[in-house]
Scaffold this motif. Sequence first.
Motif, short mmCIF file in Angstrom:
data_model
loop_
_atom_site.label_atom_id
_atom_site.label_comp_id
_atom_site.label_asym_id
_atom_site.label_seq_id
_atom_site.Cartn_x
_atom_site.Cartn_y
_atom_site.Cartn_z
N ARG A 1 0.52 -1.21 -0.30
CA ARG A 1 0.02 -0.07 -0.49
C ARG A 1 1.02 0.56 -0.12
O ARG A 1 1.61 1.25 0.93
N THR A 2 0.42 2.22 -1.69
CA THR A 2 1.57 3.81 -0.81
C THR A 2 1.44 4.00 0.25
O THR A 2 2.16 5.13 0.90
N ASP A 3 0.21 4.12 0.89
CA ASP A 3 -0.14 5.35 2.19
C ASP A 3 -0.16 4.43 3.66
O ASP A 3 -0.88 3.97 4.50
N ALA A 4 0.68 2.49 3.69
CA ALA A 4 1.08 1.94 4.26
C ALA A 4 1.21 2.75 5.92
O ALA A 4 1.73 3.74 5.66
N THR A 5 0.89 2.27 7.20
CA THR A 5 1.11 2.84 7.66
C THR A 5 2.47 3.14 8.36
O THR A 5 2.64 4.61 8.91
N PHE A 6 3.53 2.17 7.96
CA PHE A 6 5.02 2.87 8.05
C PHE A 6 5.63 4.32 8.17
O PHE A 6 6.37 5.10 7.78
N PHE A 7 5.19 4.00 6.07
CA PHE A 7 5.17 5.75 5.18
C PHE A 7 4.85 6.42 5.94
O PHE A 7 5.48 7.71 6.20
N GLY B 1 7.27 2.63 -9.04
CA GLY B 1 6.23 3.61 -9.01
C GLY B 1 4.72 3.34 -8.32
O GLY B 1 3.80 4.76 -8.46
N HIS B 2 5.31 3.33 -7.35
CA HIS B 2 4.27 2.92 -6.47
C HIS B 2 4.54 3.52 -5.21
O HIS B 2 3.58 3.79 -4.06
N PHE B 3 5.86 4.22 -4.30
CA PHE B 3 6.03 4.59 -3.33
C PHE B 3 5.60 6.07 -3.35
O PHE B 3 5.29 7.10 -4.13
N PRO B 4 5.50 6.25 -2.20
CA PRO B 4 5.26 7.53 -1.38
C PRO B 4 5.66 8.97 -2.64
O PRO B 4 6.89 8.94 -3.10
N SER B 5 4.79 10.04 -2.31
CA SER B 5 5.57 11.04 -3.35
C SER B 5 6.54 11.68 -3.12
O SER B 5 7.17 12.09 -3.57
N ALA B 6 7.75 11.48 -1.79
CA ALA B 6 8.56 12.24 -1.16
C ALA B 6 9.01 11.23 -1.61
O ALA B 6 10.89 11.20 -1.28
N TRP B 7 9.70 10.03 -2.05
CA TRP B 7 10.73 8.88 -2.47
C TRP B 7 11.06 9.03 -4.08
O TRP B 7 10.66 9.43 -4.34
N ALA B 8 12.02 8.46 -4.07
CA ALA B 8 12.62 7.62 -4.93
C ALA B 8 13.07 7.24 -5.63
O ALA B 8 13.11 6.08 -4.86
N PHE C 1 13.96 8.19 -21.44
CA PHE C 1 15.71 9.29 -21.46
C PHE C 1 14.53 10.83 -20.77
O PHE C 1 15.40 10.68 -20.33
N ALA C 2 13.18 10.43 -20.92
CA ALA C 2 12.26 11.10 -21.37
C ALA C 2 11.72 11.69 -19.37
O ALA C 2 11.21 12.45 -18.81
N GLY C 3 12.30 10.85 -18.96
CA GLY C 3 12.10 10.55 -16.39
C GLY C 3 10.83 9.67 -16.45
O GLY C 3 10.29 9.87 -15.55
N SER C 4 10.65 8.59 -17.58
CA SER C 4 9.23 8.10 -16.97
C SER C 4 8.29 8.19 -16.16
O SER C 4 7.70 7.71 -15.50
N SER C 5 7.84 9.16 -16.99
CA SER C 5 6.61 9.65 -16.94
C SER C 5 5.05 8.60 -16.49
O SER C 5 4.18 8.89 -16.10
N ASP C 6 5.35 7.99 -17.14
CA ASP C 6 4.38 6.87 -17.48
C ASP C 6 4.75 5.63 -15.74
O ASP C 6 3.56 5.09 -15.54
N LEU C 7 5.30 6.18 -14.92
CA LEU C 7 5.52 5.24 -14.45
C LEU C 7 5.59 6.54 -12.68
O LEU C 7 4.84 5.72 -11.56
N PHE C 8 5.34 7.42 -13.10
CA PHE C 8 5.76 8.37 -11.50
C PHE C 8 4.61 9.97 -11.68
O PHE C 8 3.78 9.95 -11.15
N ARG C 9 4.58 10.19 -13.20
CA ARG C 9 3.17 11.10 -13.30
C ARG C 9 1.94 10.60 -12.47
O ARG C 9 1.69 12.17 -12.01
N THR D 1 0.83 9.98 -10.03
CA THR D 1 1.19 9.96 -8.69
C THR D 1 1.31 11.36 -7.98
O THR D 1 2.47 11.64 -6.99
N GLY D 2 1.47 12.51 -9.43
CA GLY D 2 2.00 13.64 -8.36
C GLY D 2 3.48 13.86 -8.51
O GLY D 2 3.79 14.71 -8.15
N ARG D 3 4.63 12.85 -9.28
CA ARG D 3 5.45 12.77 -9.35
C ARG D 3 6.35 13.49 -10.17
O ARG D 3 5.69 14.29 -11.03
#
Length: 720
Positions: free
Chosen positions: A367-373, A402-409, A437-445, A447-449
């Motif tokens: 879960r992206t919103d897991a308690t630990f995060f 691509g599924h980790f919280p917004s503060a993560w790389a 090459f363009a930053g993998s927007s398919d994975l991160f865009r 989720t607002g990253r």
Amino acid sequence: MSADYNNISLQSGSPAPLGATLTAEGINFAVYSSGAVKIELCLFDAAGTQELARIALPERTENVWHGFLPTPQGIAGVVYGYRAYGPFDVTYGLRYNGAKLLVDPYARALTGKFVWDDALLGSTPSGDASLPETLSPVDSAPFNAKGQVVDSTFDWGDDRPPATPWRDTVIYELHVKGFTKLHPRVPERLRGTYLGLAQPQVIDYLKHLGISAVELLPVQAFVPERFLANKGLVNYWGYSSLAWFAPANQYAVSDAVSEFKTMVKALHAAGIEVILDVVFNHTVEGGETGPTLSLRGLDNASYYKLEKTDLRHYVNRSGTGNTIAIAHQAMRAMIIDCLKYWVEEMHVDGFRFDLAAVLGRENGRFRTDATFFKELAAEPSLRYVKLIAEPWDVGPDGYQLGHFPSAWAEWNDLYRDTMRGFWRANPGILGNFAERFAGSSDLFRNTGRRPTASINYVACHDGFALYDVTAYNDKHNEANLEDNRDGHNHNLSWNCGIEGPTEDEQVVELRERQIRNMLATVLLSQGVPMLLAGDEFGRTQRGNNNAYCQDNEISWVDWKLAERRTWLTTFVRQLLTLRRRAPGLRRDTFLKGARQVDREHKDVSWRHPLGHELNAADWHDVNARALGVLIGQAFTDPHGTPNGHLLFLCNAGAQPVDFKLPAPVTGAVWQIVFDTARWRANDLGNRIAAGENCVVAAHSCVLLADGDAPLSVRSGFSLT
């Protein structure tokens, strides 16, 4: 001489903080155990070989046992461990055994020699799977490591975190020992140590190369697994943790804590951040047949995730036998306490989390919103440190890129596989190349990253070194003594015609060109680039793609290669200089293919060798091996106004390709910045007018800048 522990008693002390806390009046000991009926503090001589006293912790506050050892006995340097007494019933997941000395999970330093012996086992198998294990009564103290109380005093001076923005970050993954073990300019007694990495000549090299952050393979105290020790091997990488708060003694001359701090302080003074690869998914205690060294004996059912249908067995999401119980509050609290310790006390700047999907699992699902995060995000001292996920584990639903919280790389292995595949001329890969090459927007865009959520790399510690990607079609892991069965087989490598070392000049030149191609691609891509130590001069692991147990020349960086291949290191340094000078290569927003203010070019466009933008048919042409990337407004003028463009022409095919160049900015021409096929030529910087052709040799790439780009960028790629 050891302290006199005769006729001493413990005061009640405090349940917080956990661990052994040194004060002017003595030491407070506190340890979590929910099911024990008694916890003993065991005190040892300075060498950790002789047990001098056992004293029951006098107080229990909820599930924390605690006691206070006053001075004169309670001083820095005290060597200690615990014994936990309670029920031993593996059918309920209970594995208390007072015969086993246990390392304090919060120990800030370890001492004493660790030796594999059957005495470390908490139980004896019955030989019949239907029958329970039996308690092992043998004392393990002579064989286990011990905690040591440390005085945290250190002169940090004006040390402060470099706080490099993600967009400006360049990560360099290295092993503390392997990086300097063979370094000729590091004093021999310091080679392979924290202090070796702190040497000015080592730091100057990193700074001159253009590195902003070192990512250290695990330095949390670890011991090798028993099956490796039986073979005379070790866990060189360090992914077999025993004590998360303690720096590994393997890399210290005498005092791991102060020497680690000295290393951090020296790197910070050069503006280089320190990122730790941390192992919060499993421990060296392994599965049910493993040893009882620490967490298992203190509170097995709280610290480890057990199989619901049979509590004798451990859930194995790590591939090493056990998985930490992230759902338990005590485990989450310990991990966050540990992260805070490394940031607040040891001054590190970030963390790369091994098998990080484990940390986001609740009820078996990620879960992206897991308690630990959420708890991690709520900690003020951790709010601005760099957090990097290895975004998978080995369990079901384990791949979470691509599924980790917004503060993560996140480590982007799709980037690695795509770029390796492109440069070995895999078919039908142009679209994937462009997306990565363009930053993998398919994975991160979605989720607002940002593009900086993607850690781009073509080689890391796990797998082939970059040179080996060009020199081996197959893994060669025989030195691991597993009959070459270990390590993955999907390497996406190409040996350029000959397997392994060769003196064939054409093959050698082609391999060098392929290395340049992949390095150029990583360092020109949107996202955060990561280099593996030594790849900038073609380090090899002799085809071993799983060198986790090779503490020898297979894994150590060969600095003689650096002396022989200065041209390659120079190429990397100049690429990183270009990256710093070109804000368009370090964007905080995704490329959109939108028109720029000069209305001549988009922020990015993908070019066909014939000169037009790629259309749908071009993208789906499985025979296509070449494309151009036109990066608009890559530079800014002295007033901060965007100008200048870069044109990156890539040809992964076996034949030269003529690229018709698009129009540069009005009144300018294109000028070659580098050509990976003609690196030693003297005609770099040649001007090419719009509409003319640029010939890109087979298996090579060319970078051009238009006339408004700063002259220093173009001239920076001189051969002098």
